[in-house]
Motif scaffolding. Structure first.
Motif, PDB file in Angstrom:
ATOM      1  N   ASP A 214       0.875  -1.167   0.000  1.00  0.00           N
ATOM      2  CA  ASP A 214       0.000   0.000   0.000  1.00  0.00           C
ATOM      3  C   ASP A 214       0.915   1.219   0.000  1.00  0.00           C
ATOM      4  O   ASP A 214       2.122   1.097  -0.222  1.00  0.00           O
ATOM      5  N   ALA A 215       0.376   2.378   0.241  1.00  0.00           N
ATOM      6  CA  ALA A 215       1.161   3.607   0.167  1.00  0.00           C
ATOM      7  C   ALA A 215       2.221   3.708   1.254  1.00  0.00           C
ATOM      8  O   ALA A 215       3.128   4.530   1.154  1.00  0.00           O
ATOM      9  N   ASN A 216       2.157   2.856   2.271  1.00  0.00           N
ATOM     10  CA  ASN A 216       3.088   2.965   3.397  1.00  0.00           C
ATOM     11  C   ASN A 216       4.000   1.765   3.595  1.00  0.00           C
ATOM     12  O   ASN A 216       5.034   1.898   4.245  1.00  0.00           O
ATOM     13  N   ALA A 217       3.609   0.591   3.093  1.00  0.00           N
ATOM     14  CA  ALA A 217       4.385  -0.608   3.428  1.00  0.00           C
ATOM     15  C   ALA A 217       4.172  -1.711   2.404  1.00  0.00           C
ATOM     16  O   ALA A 217       3.150  -1.761   1.719  1.00  0.00           O
ATOM     17  N   LEU A 218       5.153  -2.608   2.350  1.00  0.00           N
ATOM     18  CA  LEU A 218       4.996  -3.858   1.625  1.00  0.00           C
ATOM     19  C   LEU A 218       4.221  -4.797   2.537  1.00  0.00           C
ATOM     20  O   LEU A 218       4.437  -4.806   3.751  1.00  0.00           O
ATOM     21  N   ALA A 219       3.331  -5.594   1.970  1.00  0.00           N
ATOM     22  CA  ALA A 219       2.554  -6.565   2.750  1.00  0.00           C
ATOM     23  C   ALA A 219       3.109  -7.947   2.458  1.00  0.00           C
ATOM     24  O   ALA A 219       3.045  -8.423   1.329  1.00  0.00           O
ATOM     25  N   LEU A 220       3.659  -8.572   3.486  1.00  0.00           N
ATOM     26  CA  LEU A 220       4.361  -9.852   3.329  1.00  0.00           C
ATOM     27  C   LEU A 220       3.778 -10.883   4.288  1.00  0.00           C
ATOM     28  O   LEU A 220       4.115 -10.875   5.479  1.00  0.00           O
ATOM     29  N   ASP A 221       2.917 -11.734   3.782  1.00  0.00           N
ATOM     30  CA  ASP A 221       2.395 -12.855   4.565  1.00  0.00           C
ATOM     31  C   ASP A 221       1.881 -12.422   5.941  1.00  0.00           C
ATOM     32  O   ASP A 221       2.260 -12.976   6.962  1.00  0.00           O
ATOM     33  N   GLY A 222       1.047 -11.386   5.952  1.00  0.00           N
ATOM     34  CA  GLY A 222       0.472 -10.918   7.210  1.00  0.00           C
ATOM     35  C   GLY A 222       1.350  -9.959   7.992  1.00  0.00           C
ATOM     36  O   GLY A 222       0.969  -9.507   9.056  1.00  0.00           O
TER      37      GLY A 222
END
Length: 172
Positions: A114-122
């Motif tokens: 998203d605009a703030n972070a990578l989303a990695l397996d929860g």
């Protein structure tokens, strides 16, 4: 965007980087991260991990990257990605202790964001943390490729802006 669409631009960029100082010894390091699973509420992706694996193969087979200096992470959590990048940065600093050496650090991510972070397996890897680790690397050349929806805030800091989508013609 698929790996196939990114490769022509990547090769052009890498050729410019390497053509400027042909006499220097350039060692290439790469961290390639693919994660099909993002946050708990996101639909699992079909090809992010495969794209990271293919990018690994291209860099190894065509890009002159030594497999000993490459790390491929698939389906790992944010803490593993962050620790791995810290370790690669330590190896980069050690490489630069030899006079005349130059280092390229290439970091590739395919997955949810998203605009703030990578989303990695929860789990989440904040974009600020990622960009600090890449920009703060001692590497002579640093390349960060984010193949993720809504990760454009990284480029906006440098003055980039969103543009309409367009089709790329590729040879088959």
């Amino acid at each position: 965007m698929s790996v196939r669409a990114v490769l022509p631009c990547l090769f052009a960029l890498l050729s410019l980087v390497f053509s400027s100082k042909a006499e220097a010894r350039v060692t290439r390091y790469a961290l390639l991260v693919g994660n099909d699973r993002g946050a708990n509420n996101q639909v699992e992706l079909a090809y992010a991990e495969r794209d990271a694996e293919r990018m690994y193969q291209v860099l190894r087979d065509v890009g002159g990257f030594d497999p000993a200096n490459m790390v491929l992470l698939r389906g790992e959590r944010a803490s593993v990605v962050e620790k791995t990048l810290v370790t690669l940065n330590e190896r980069v600093r050690a490489e630069l202790d030899t006079p005349g050496n130059e280092v390229l650090l290439f970091v590739y991510y395919s997955g949810h964001a998203d605009a703030n972070a990578l989303a990695l397996d929860g789990s989440r890897l904040e974009l600020n943390t990622l960009t600090q680790l890449v920009r703060g690397s001692a590497a002579t050349f640093r390349v960060l490729v984010l193949d993720a929806c809504r990760s454009g805030t990284v480029t906006r800091r440098k003055g980039g802006r969103m543009a309409p989508a367009f089709a790329l013609q590729t040879e088959t």
